[in-house]
Design a protein around this motif. Structure first.
Motif, PDB file in Angstrom:
ATOM      1  N   ASP A 253       4.011  -2.372   2.302  1.00  0.00           N
ATOM      2  CA  ASP A 253       3.381  -3.336   1.396  1.00  0.00           C
ATOM      3  C   ASP A 253       2.054  -2.853   0.836  1.00  0.00           C
ATOM      4  O   ASP A 253       1.675  -3.228  -0.292  1.00  0.00           O
ATOM      5  N   GLU A 254       1.332  -2.016   1.591  1.00  0.00           N
ATOM      6  CA  GLU A 254       0.009  -1.585   1.147  1.00  0.00           C
ATOM      7  C   GLU A 254       0.030  -0.186   0.528  1.00  0.00           C
ATOM      8  O   GLU A 254      -0.423   0.011  -0.595  1.00  0.00           O
ATOM      9  N   LEU A 255       0.533   0.767   1.280  1.00  0.00           N
ATOM     10  CA  LEU A 255       0.488   2.144   0.789  1.00  0.00           C
ATOM     11  C   LEU A 255       1.483   2.383  -0.340  1.00  0.00           C
ATOM     12  O   LEU A 255       1.193   3.120  -1.293  1.00  0.00           O
ATOM     13  N   GLY A 256       2.646   1.744  -0.275  1.00  0.00           N
ATOM     14  CA  GLY A 256       3.659   1.949  -1.322  1.00  0.00           C
ATOM     15  C   GLY A 256       3.167   1.563  -2.704  1.00  0.00           C
ATOM     16  O   GLY A 256       3.248   2.375  -3.643  1.00  0.00           O
ATOM     17  N   PRO A 257       2.637   0.357  -2.882  1.00  0.00           N
ATOM     18  CA  PRO A 257       2.132  -0.008  -4.219  1.00  0.00           C
ATOM     19  C   PRO A 257       0.988   0.875  -4.687  1.00  0.00           C
ATOM     20  O   PRO A 257       0.876   1.194  -5.877  1.00  0.00           O
ATOM     21  N   ILE A 262      -0.930   4.943  -8.434  1.00  0.00           N
ATOM     22  CA  ILE A 262      -1.517   6.255  -8.748  1.00  0.00           C
ATOM     23  C   ILE A 262      -0.567   7.052  -9.634  1.00  0.00           C
ATOM     24  O   ILE A 262      -0.989   7.692 -10.606  1.00  0.00           O
ATOM     25  N   ARG A 263       0.709   6.996  -9.300  1.00  0.00           N
ATOM     26  CA  ARG A 263       1.687   7.749 -10.101  1.00  0.00           C
ATOM     27  C   ARG A 263       1.749   7.196 -11.519  1.00  0.00           C
ATOM     28  O   ARG A 263       1.757   7.964 -12.496  1.00  0.00           O
ATOM     29  N   LEU A 290       3.653  12.414  -1.170  1.00  0.00           N
ATOM     30  CA  LEU A 290       3.177  11.314  -0.336  1.00  0.00           C
ATOM     31  C   LEU A 290       4.218  10.202  -0.247  1.00  0.00           C
ATOM     32  O   LEU A 290       4.411   9.592   0.808  1.00  0.00           O
ATOM     33  N   GLN A 291       4.887   9.920  -1.375  1.00  0.00           N
ATOM     34  CA  GLN A 291       5.911   8.886  -1.348  1.00  0.00           C
ATOM     35  C   GLN A 291       7.075   9.277  -0.425  1.00  0.00           C
ATOM     36  O   GLN A 291       7.603   8.449   0.320  1.00  0.00           O
ATOM     37  N   GLN A 292       7.498  10.541  -0.514  1.00  0.00           N
ATOM     38  CA  GLN A 292       8.579  10.998   0.375  1.00  0.00           C
ATOM     39  C   GLN A 292       8.143  10.952   1.837  1.00  0.00           C
ATOM     40  O   GLN A 292       8.913  10.536   2.717  1.00  0.00           O
ATOM     41  N   ILE A 297       8.253   8.290   7.195  1.00  0.00           N
ATOM     42  CA  ILE A 297       7.550   7.578   8.263  1.00  0.00           C
ATOM     43  C   ILE A 297       8.133   6.183   8.436  1.00  0.00           C
ATOM     44  O   ILE A 297       8.359   5.713   9.561  1.00  0.00           O
ATOM     45  N   LEU A 298       8.390   5.507   7.309  1.00  0.00           N
ATOM     46  CA  LEU A 298       8.998   4.179   7.393  1.00  0.00           C
ATOM     47  C   LEU A 298      10.365   4.238   8.045  1.00  0.00           C
ATOM     48  O   LEU A 298      10.745   3.347   8.826  1.00  0.00           O
TER      49      LEU A 298
END
Length: 443
Positions: A253-257, A262-263, A290-292, A297-298
């Motif tokens: 919820d936090e890092l994904g958005p 940024i992208r 970072l997204q991958q 990690i998720l």
């Protein structure tokens, strides 16, 4: 050496030696007293021989024809009589052993064992001052030896009967003691292996019965402690899953958005300012990396598609990802479709165990091929991951990852083992399906 002997041997050996010593002592006493008894029993015959010799000599002195009286005396003697006349021409009298007639079945070794005394009862017969022979006492000791033989047989039989009776009592007594001790030993072995449900039979003497009761009480205490430990482990695993779920939610919820923003901003900036060039592309590649990484990690924190697609499909997806990551390793699998019927936390445990084992194969094994097996037979779920890699260090059977898996498996009353056989390394796990299904869900 004595301590290595069995209880029955330690019990029977002294008994047997004591009876053998009693038999030998009886034989020694028989030999010691038999000679004196034979001499005492034949002493009246020796005195009678001397009396007869004196009377015969007196008759010969008073007779005008002593030879005729001597011949009449000799003819009057019975050949079976113990008193005999032996002329000078006949030589010395034979020994008592040579005069034995009928031994009545007495063995010769027994006769040789007894020292027969010399009777020494030869009285000279005198005619006209010249010794013409002797009146000798030649008793037949056959009956006496037979009596001694019967006594020896009676002693031997008595010792044999006592030995058999005592041995039977000792055998029964040993059995009444050993059986409860064996049951106690078997029960303690079961307790050591974790079987607390099977009670130890309470039998035998009071001391052993008390030990059995104490062992059963110990098993009940250990069973309760084991159950409490499993409940605690299950609670810890549940809390760990909750923590991972919360952390995964925060990352998602936090890092994904933020990464998506940024992208998007980088793309917009690159489109409005065409002179950014390589720096914008580097930022885009970093954001994609970072997204991958965030997705991986998720995925490790909480594979959400287990609840959506089922365990069997999730495991198949995990295997496909492994094949893409390690194309140099030939991976085969046997996955039971019945895995989809398993609820959590068992499903998450199975997934994470396979995931952790494959991660070890990829990072540490140096394997060329691997195989994953996950099947359900009855009430038991079996998982096996094997590879042909270099194996595991002898002093570090479980690494950090598998140690965590071992705790999760214990919380579900299962077993996890790591072994090396036929140049392959095996991670084997067995889990009770019903126990896992009935386990309370984490929350």
């Amino acid at each position: 050496m004595w301590q290595r002997l069995s209880f029955r041997t330690q019990l029977f050996l002294p008994l047997g030696l004591s009876f053998l010593a009693a038999l030998v002592m009886g034989g020694v006493l028989l030999q010691s007293f038999a000679t004196g008894q034979l001499a005492d029993e034949n002493e009246p015959g020796r005195r009678s021989t001397r009396t007869v010799a004196e009377a015969l000599n007196n008759s010969l002195k008073a007779s005008d024809d002593p030879r005729k009286i001597l011949d009449a005396f000799v003819h009057s003697l019975d050949s079976s009589s113990d008193i005999q006349f032996r002329s000078v021409e006949a030589g010395p009298a034979p020994s008592p052993k040579d005069s034995l007639r009928d031994l009545h079945g007495v063995p010769h070794w027994f006769v040789d064992l007894i020292a027969i005394p010399e009777m020494d009862a030869a009285s000279p017969v005198i005619i006209d001052g010249r010794r013409v022979g002797d009146i000798v006492f030649m008793p037949d000791l056959s009956a006496d030896l037979f009596e001694k033989w019967i006594g020896f047989l009676a002693l031997t039989s008595l010792i044999a009967v006592l030995m058999m009776l005592t041995g039977t009592i000792a055998y029964l007594f040993a059995g009444s003691v050993l059986r409860p001790l064996q049951d106690l030993g078997a029960g303690l072995t079961r307790i050591r292996r974790g079987d607390y449900a099977t009670p130890i039979p309470v039998a035998g003497p009071q001391e052993i019965r008390q030990s059995c009761e104490e062992a059963n009480a110990l098993a009940m205490t250990l069973a309760q402690l084991s159950q409490d430990n499993r409940d605690l482990l299950h609670r810890l695993v549940s809390l760990q899953d909750d923590e991972r779920r919360d952390l995964a939610r925060e990352l998602h919820d936090e890092l994904g958005p933020l990464l998506f923003g940024i992208r998007a901003s980088t793309i917009a900036l690159s489109e409005t300012s065409g002179n950014l060039g390589n720096p914008a592309q580097e930022v885009m590649r970093s954001v994609e990396a970072l997204q991958q990484t965030n997705r991986r990690i998720l995925d490790r924190l909480r594979p959400l598609y287990i609840e959506e697609l089922g365990l069997e499909t999730s495991v198949q997806t995990l295997l496909q990802n492994f094949r893409r990551q390690a194309p140099h390793i030939s991976l085969t699998a046997t996955i039971d479709p019945g895995l989809n019927e398993i609820d959590r936390p068992l499903a998450q445990t199975v997934y994470r165990l396979i995931q952790e084992a494959l991660t070890n194969v990829l990072r540490h094994a140096g394997a060329n091929n691997a195989h994953v097996l996950a099947t359900i037979a009855g009430e038991v779920l079996t998982i096996e991951i094997s590879d042909d890699g270099g194996g595991f260090p002898a002093d570090n059977v479980f690494g950090r990852g598998l140690t965590g898996m071992h705790e999760r498996v214990r919380a579900l009353s299962g077993s996890l083992s790591l072994l090396r056989a036929d140049e392959r390394t095996y991670v084997r796990c067995r889990l009770p399906v019903e126990t896992a299904r009935d386990a309370p869900a984490a929350g």
